[in-house]
Write an enzyme that holds these catalytic residues in place. Structure first.
Site, PDB file in Angstrom:
ATOM      1  N   HIS A   1      -5.947  11.013   3.066  1.00  0.00           N
ATOM      2  CA  HIS A   1      -7.332  10.959   3.533  1.00  0.00           C
ATOM      3  C   HIS A   1      -7.828  12.391   3.478  1.00  0.00           C
ATOM      4  O   HIS A   1      -7.727  13.140   4.443  1.00  0.00           O
ATOM      5  CB  HIS A   1      -7.424  10.375   4.944  1.00  0.00           C
ATOM      6  CG  HIS A   1      -7.164   8.912   4.997  1.00  0.00           C
ATOM      7  ND1 HIS A   1      -6.978   8.221   6.170  1.00  0.00           N
ATOM      8  CD2 HIS A   1      -7.039   7.981   4.016  1.00  0.00           C
ATOM      9  CE1 HIS A   1      -6.755   6.934   5.913  1.00  0.00           C
ATOM     10  NE2 HIS A   1      -6.790   6.773   4.614  1.00  0.00           N
TER      11      HIS A   1
ATOM     12  N   ARG B   1      -5.627  -6.768  -0.274  1.00  0.00           N
ATOM     13  CA  ARG B   1      -6.343  -5.513  -0.542  1.00  0.00           C
ATOM     14  C   ARG B   1      -5.981  -5.064  -1.954  1.00  0.00           C
ATOM     15  O   ARG B   1      -4.820  -5.190  -2.369  1.00  0.00           O
ATOM     16  CB  ARG B   1      -5.974  -4.440   0.478  1.00  0.00           C
ATOM     17  CG  ARG B   1      -6.757  -3.146   0.326  1.00  0.00           C
ATOM     18  CD  ARG B   1      -6.669  -2.263   1.559  1.00  0.00           C
ATOM     19  NE  ARG B   1      -5.337  -1.799   1.885  1.00  0.00           N
ATOM     20  CZ  ARG B   1      -4.620  -2.252   2.907  1.00  0.00           C
ATOM     21  NH1 ARG B   1      -5.099  -3.201   3.700  1.00  0.00           N
ATOM     22  NH2 ARG B   1      -3.410  -1.771   3.141  1.00  0.00           N
TER      23      ARG B   1
ATOM     24  N   TYR C   1      -8.997 -10.211   5.076  1.00  0.00           N
ATOM     25  CA  TYR C   1      -7.882 -10.444   5.992  1.00  0.00           C
ATOM     26  C   TYR C   1      -8.251 -11.637   6.862  1.00  0.00           C
ATOM     27  O   TYR C   1      -9.139 -11.540   7.716  1.00  0.00           O
ATOM     28  CB  TYR C   1      -7.629  -9.197   6.843  1.00  0.00           C
ATOM     29  CG  TYR C   1      -7.611  -7.942   5.997  1.00  0.00           C
ATOM     30  CD1 TYR C   1      -6.442  -7.517   5.364  1.00  0.00           C
ATOM     31  CD2 TYR C   1      -8.782  -7.215   5.790  1.00  0.00           C
ATOM     32  CE1 TYR C   1      -6.436  -6.388   4.569  1.00  0.00           C
ATOM     33  CE2 TYR C   1      -8.787  -6.083   4.993  1.00  0.00           C
ATOM     34  CZ  TYR C   1      -7.621  -5.669   4.376  1.00  0.00           C
ATOM     35  OH  TYR C   1      -7.626  -4.554   3.579  1.00  0.00           O
TER      36      TYR C   1
ATOM     37  N   ASP D   1       0.886  -1.170   0.000  1.00  0.00           N
ATOM     38  CA  ASP D   1       0.000   0.000   0.000  1.00  0.00           C
ATOM     39  C   ASP D   1       0.917   1.211   0.000  1.00  0.00           C
ATOM     40  O   ASP D   1       1.519   1.545   1.026  1.00  0.00           O
ATOM     41  CB  ASP D   1      -0.893  -0.028   1.247  1.00  0.00           C
ATOM     42  CG  ASP D   1      -1.947   1.064   1.243  1.00  0.00           C
ATOM     43  OD1 ASP D   1      -1.759   2.077   0.543  1.00  0.00           O
ATOM     44  OD2 ASP D   1      -2.968   0.920   1.950  1.00  0.00           O
TER      45      ASP D   1
ATOM     46  N   HIS E   1     -12.866  -2.642   7.436  1.00  0.00           N
ATOM     47  CA  HIS E   1     -12.740  -1.212   7.102  1.00  0.00           C
ATOM     48  C   HIS E   1     -13.695  -0.877   5.965  1.00  0.00           C
ATOM     49  O   HIS E   1     -14.306  -1.746   5.350  1.00  0.00           O
ATOM     50  CB  HIS E   1     -11.297  -0.851   6.729  1.00  0.00           C
ATOM     51  CG  HIS E   1     -10.751  -1.580   5.524  1.00  0.00           C
ATOM     52  ND1 HIS E   1     -11.037  -1.203   4.229  1.00  0.00           N
ATOM     53  CD2 HIS E   1      -9.921  -2.652   5.431  1.00  0.00           C
ATOM     54  CE1 HIS E   1     -10.404  -2.002   3.387  1.00  0.00           C
ATOM     55  NE2 HIS E   1      -9.728  -2.903   4.093  1.00  0.00           N
TER      56      HIS E   1
END
Length: 459
Positions: free
Chosen positions: A368, A419, A402, A267, A357
């Site tokens: 974000h 992810r 996960y 990520d 999430h």
């Protein structure tokens, strides 16, 4: 090449904010005060690399520390947009680099006036006198809060002389958040460049990955690609998580040895021109998905495809999440990892064992990014509805699974974390996946890694 927005773009934003302030105060005089970020000491006499405040930069384009922007809705001399910044200082420039100074800053950044930062405490009390309101980010910095409070106290002390102090405080971020939520053409160009560089970094990481390397070596390849192509820095702390570490959502150690048979979740995204990219890819360290890994991976990929298909103007923000969640639950049911029906599992939340999430967040100058996710509630609503997606918004689409060891989970699925994340621009007709060039199908990932492995083995 850095597609820097023209200076007129910042002037347009400042004037738009001024007009929004006038609307908020019904035409009454007001002042906005926007500080940039402070410098932060790392240890002893070494600072962390400096990064300006996003709100401040959005309105000014100015990247130096120790600066403040002041916008006045009413100014007798017509000088409404002011920058306070560091003075020219030949000695400090020898040590720390070039400073614009007020004169050059005024010309280069299209301000009505610019002043030395040392004069801020002298100037502001006079500008706050007889104003209806102050627009300021209260609570962002206690030292700055006290400074602003001190200016207001000075104005109140003049009440016997017929001077009034502002009696209304508005959070300037409320107006700026809505402005920043909708990206203009210059912002989209910067975000696309950040996305392209980040895609190149993920592709290079896939090509380099093999058993026996360490997570930090893959992280190093990401950082190299970011900087080599002109990015200023990672947009956030890169996650390079192999095996069970991929089940830790914000894994940061990046120090484990890569093992054959494990997946690697990366990520990572760069910051370019003050705008962020945010990509996640998950792939097999040895270049081939195991059957169990592939089963889970295909579910996540299908969930992401459903979420992207649900991303278009007029859709509520939560629609991509709902679409992804339904696919994830259906897939987990098909593998026997959940029991019941999709509606039952949605209601009881059992899916949170594997997916804890949300699927999206806003993306922009901050990874974000700012902006409300819900619309204003009406009198007959118990909770605020999700706001509608609209052209110019940029959001991530990032479902995942996960699977930690658990007695009710077959061992072949243990310690698999997956992810898949892309950056998506809402357009007038649908959406544009800005990071689509980063491989994510099983076939594309295995093909890229196999080609890299073959090339590395050639004499």
């Amino acid at each position: 090449m850095n597609p820097t927005p023209p200076i007129t773009r910042y002037a347009e934003r400042r004037e738009r904010l001024r007009q929004l302030m006038l609307a908020q105060t019904q035409g009454k005089p007001a002042v906005a005060i926007i500080f940039t970020a402070p410098e932060v000491m790392r240890n002893r006499d070494a600072d962390y690399p400096y990064r300006h405040d996003s709100y401040f930069y959005y309105l000014s384009g100015f990247t130096e520390p120790q600066a403040c922007l002041v916008i006045r809705t009413h100014a007798p001399d017509g000088q409404q947009h002011h920058l306070f910044c560091r003075a020219k200082n030949e000695e400090r420039e020898i040590w720390d680099g070039y400073r614009f100074g007020p004169d050059q800053a005024q010309q280069s950044f299209g301000l009505d006036q610019a002043h030395t930062i040392e004069t801020l405490d002298q100037q502001l009390p006079g500008w706050l006198a007889n104003q209806q309101a102050v627009f300021y980010a209260l609570g962002s910095d206690i030292d700055l809060d006290q400074r602003v409070q001190g200016w207001l106290d000075q104005v109140r002390q003049q009440s016997r002389a017929g001077v009034s102090a502002p009696h209304t405080l508005f959070d300037v971020r409320t107006l700026l958040d809505e402005m920043r939520l909708f990206k203009d053409a210059d912002e989209i160009a910067l975000m696309q460049r950040a996305a392209d560089i980040s895609v190149a970094a993920h592709r290079r990481a896939m090509e380099l990955t093999r058993p026996g390397l360490f997570e930090y070596q893959i992280e190093a390849s990401l950082l190299h690609t970011f900087r080599y192509h002109g990015a200023s820095a990672p947009a956030y702390g890169s996650i390079v998580a192999s095996g069970a570490h991929a089940c830790v959502l914000h894994y940061r150690n990046n120090d484990a040895c890569l093992q054959a048979g494990d997946l690697l979740l990366i990520d990572a995204g760069c910051e370019f021109g003050s705008y962020a990219a945010d990509i996640t890819r998950t792939f097999p360290i040895n270049g081939r998905f195991s059957p169990a890994q592939r089963e889970l991976y295909e579910i996540v990929l299908a969930a992401q495809s459903a979420a992207i298909a649900a991303t278009y103007p007029g859709q509520p923000f939560n629609a991509p999440h709902d679409a992804a969640l339904e696919v994830l639950i259906s897939g987990l049911l098909s593998l026997g990892l959940l029991q019941g029906t999709v509606p039952e599992i949605l209601a009881n939340g059992a899916y949170r064992q594997f997916y804890m999430h949300r699927t999206s967040h806003w993306l922009g100058m901050d990874v974000h990014d700012c902006g409300e996710y819900r619309a204003a509630a009406t009198d007959d609503q118990s909770e605020r509805p999700w706001r509608a997606l609209a052209p110019g918004m940029v959001l991530t689409i990032e479902p995942g699974l996960y699977v930690r060891p658990h007695p009710n989970v077959p061992e072949r699925y243990w310690n698999i974390g997956i992810r898949i994340e892309d950056d998506v621009l809402v357009t007038a007709t649908g959406c544009d996946v800005m990071t689509a060039a980063a491989p994510k199908t099983v076939a594309d990932i295995e093909s890229l890694m196999q080609a890299a492995s073959t090339a590395a083995a050639l004499p």
